[in-house]
Design an enzyme around this catalytic site. Structure first.
Site, PDB file in Angstrom:
ATOM      1  N   LYS A   4       0.824  -1.211   0.000  1.00 56.58           N
ATOM      2  CA  LYS A   4       0.000   0.000   0.000  1.00 56.58           C
ATOM      3  C   LYS A   4       0.867   1.274   0.000  1.00 56.58           C
ATOM      4  O   LYS A   4       2.091   1.220   0.259  1.00 56.58           O
ATOM      5  CB  LYS A   4      -0.909  -0.041   1.228  1.00 56.58           C
ATOM      6  CG  LYS A   4      -1.953  -1.168   1.190  1.00 56.58           C
ATOM      7  CD  LYS A   4      -2.784  -1.128   2.474  1.00 56.58           C
ATOM      8  CE  LYS A   4      -3.955  -2.072   2.429  1.00 56.58           C
ATOM      9  NZ  LYS A   4      -4.778  -1.946   3.666  1.00 56.58           N
ATOM     10  N   ARG A  80      -2.353 -14.270   5.126  1.00 58.90           N
ATOM     11  CA  ARG A  80      -2.904 -13.467   6.223  1.00 58.90           C
ATOM     12  C   ARG A  80      -2.104 -13.717   7.518  1.00 58.90           C
ATOM     13  O   ARG A  80      -1.930 -12.802   8.323  1.00 58.90           O
ATOM     14  CB  ARG A  80      -4.401 -13.694   6.367  1.00 58.90           C
ATOM     15  CG  ARG A  80      -5.128 -13.070   5.144  1.00 58.90           C
ATOM     16  CD  ARG A  80      -6.612 -13.061   5.242  1.00 58.90           C
ATOM     17  NE  ARG A  80      -7.142 -12.131   6.212  1.00 58.90           N
ATOM     18  CZ  ARG A  80      -7.472 -10.858   5.953  1.00 58.90           C
ATOM     19  NH1 ARG A  80      -7.265 -10.340   4.755  1.00 58.90           N
ATOM     20  NH2 ARG A  80      -7.997 -10.100   6.885  1.00 58.90           N
ATOM     21  N   HIS A 110      -2.054  -5.377   1.759  1.00 55.48           N
ATOM     22  CA  HIS A 110      -3.396  -5.959   1.634  1.00 55.48           C
ATOM     23  C   HIS A 110      -3.250  -7.430   1.267  1.00 55.48           C
ATOM     24  O   HIS A 110      -2.416  -7.772   0.419  1.00 55.48           O
ATOM     25  CB  HIS A 110      -4.186  -5.245   0.527  1.00 55.48           C
ATOM     26  CG  HIS A 110      -5.429  -5.987   0.127  1.00 55.48           C
ATOM     27  ND1 HIS A 110      -6.588  -5.907   0.861  1.00 55.48           N
ATOM     28  CD2 HIS A 110      -5.684  -6.862  -0.887  1.00 55.48           C
ATOM     29  CE1 HIS A 110      -7.508  -6.689   0.298  1.00 55.48           C
ATOM     30  NE2 HIS A 110      -6.981  -7.275  -0.762  1.00 55.48           N
TER      31      HIS A 110
HETATM   32  P1  GDP Z   1      -7.870  -6.353   6.242  1.00 59.86           P
HETATM   33  O1  GDP Z   1      -8.593  -7.488   5.563  1.00 59.86           O
HETATM   34  O2  GDP Z   1      -6.989  -6.800   7.392  1.00 59.86           O
HETATM   35  O3  GDP Z   1      -7.120  -5.460   5.272  1.00 59.86           O
HETATM   36  O4  GDP Z   1      -8.969  -5.427   6.963  1.00 59.86           O
HETATM   37  P2  GDP Z   1     -10.452  -4.964   6.545  1.00 59.86           P
HETATM   38  O5  GDP Z   1     -10.972  -5.736   5.348  1.00 59.86           O
HETATM   39  O6  GDP Z   1     -11.276  -4.961   7.791  1.00 59.86           O
HETATM   40  O7  GDP Z   1     -10.258  -3.438   6.135  1.00 59.86           O
HETATM   41  C1  GDP Z   1      -9.710  -3.094   4.877  1.00 59.86           C
HETATM   42  C2  GDP Z   1      -8.742  -1.951   5.075  1.00 59.86           C
HETATM   43  O8  GDP Z   1      -9.475  -0.797   5.510  1.00 59.86           O
HETATM   44  C3  GDP Z   1      -7.691  -2.156   6.166  1.00 59.86           C
HETATM   45  O9  GDP Z   1      -6.604  -2.912   5.752  1.00 59.86           O
HETATM   46  C4  GDP Z   1      -7.315  -0.724   6.497  1.00 59.86           C
HETATM   47  O10 GDP Z   1      -6.406  -0.171   5.539  1.00 59.86           O
HETATM   48  C5  GDP Z   1      -8.661  -0.024   6.367  1.00 59.86           C
HETATM   49  N1  GDP Z   1      -9.314   0.080   7.679  1.00 59.86           N
HETATM   50  C6  GDP Z   1      -9.928  -0.904   8.392  1.00 59.86           C
HETATM   51  N2  GDP Z   1     -10.402  -0.437   9.567  1.00 59.86           N
HETATM   52  C7  GDP Z   1     -10.096   0.884   9.593  1.00 59.86           C
HETATM   53  C8  GDP Z   1     -10.305   1.929  10.545  1.00 59.86           C
HETATM   54  O11 GDP Z   1     -10.895   1.734  11.607  1.00 59.86           O
HETATM   55  N3  GDP Z   1      -9.833   3.174  10.215  1.00 59.86           N
HETATM   56  C9  GDP Z   1      -9.193   3.428   9.008  1.00 59.86           C
HETATM   57  N4  GDP Z   1      -8.761   4.686   8.750  1.00 59.86           N
HETATM   58  N5  GDP Z   1      -8.964   2.468   8.111  1.00 59.86           N
HETATM   59  C10 GDP Z   1      -9.396   1.212   8.394  1.00 59.86           C
END
Ligand code: GDP
Length: 128
Positions: A4, A80, A110
């Protein structure tokens, strides 16, 4: 997977690709690209109703990313495990996010969360 903007900006492409290779992943496709705001919104459309959607899409389109398709047995879950929890505060020691992420939002990498999404995301970045 994607490296990213926060990680590309800090010159971490080589270190992260090295971690991925040392963990036994084969790189099938690889490119440096720059998502437009509309592409970032499309990629993360599943999160469109979340309060962080605007921050997320601004961040993902602010500078270049690296997109890659990786191959390994049980690649989705193995990757992951390699990257760790979304929030680096909760990521296990030695994981990519524990080592490099700045915050829960700017978390350096990601990884697809299912085989189905891995296929969709691969086609998003490598349509041909
Ligand atoms: P991942 O699968 O671990 O990437 O997590 P998610 O699918 O829940 O969220 C996708 C992406 O959104 C994350 O990797 C973060 O970059 C972003 N994100 C998730 N939760 C938050 C949050 O609470 N605040 C902000 N600013 N970004 C978030």
């Amino acid at each position: 997977m994607m490296i990213k903007p926060d990680a590309v900006e800090r010159g971490l492409i080589g270190k992260i690709l090295n971690d991925i290779s040392e963990a036994g992943f084969e790189i099938i496709s690889l490119k440096l690209t720059h998502l437009s705001i509309d592409e970032a919104k499309s990629f993360y459309s599943v999160h469109k109703d979340r309060p962080f959607f605007n921050d997320l899409t601004q961040y993902m389109s602010r500078s270049p990313i690296v997109a890659a398709v990786l191959k390994k047995e049980n690649a989705v879950s193995e990757f992951r495990n390699l990257i760790g929890d979304t929030d680096p505060v909760n990521a296990k020691e030695g994981t990519i996010r524990a080592k490099y992420a700045i915050s829960k939002g700017e978390n350096s990498v990601h990884g697809s969360d299912s085989n189905e999404n891995a296929e969709i995301e691969s086609i998003f970045h490598f349509p041909n």
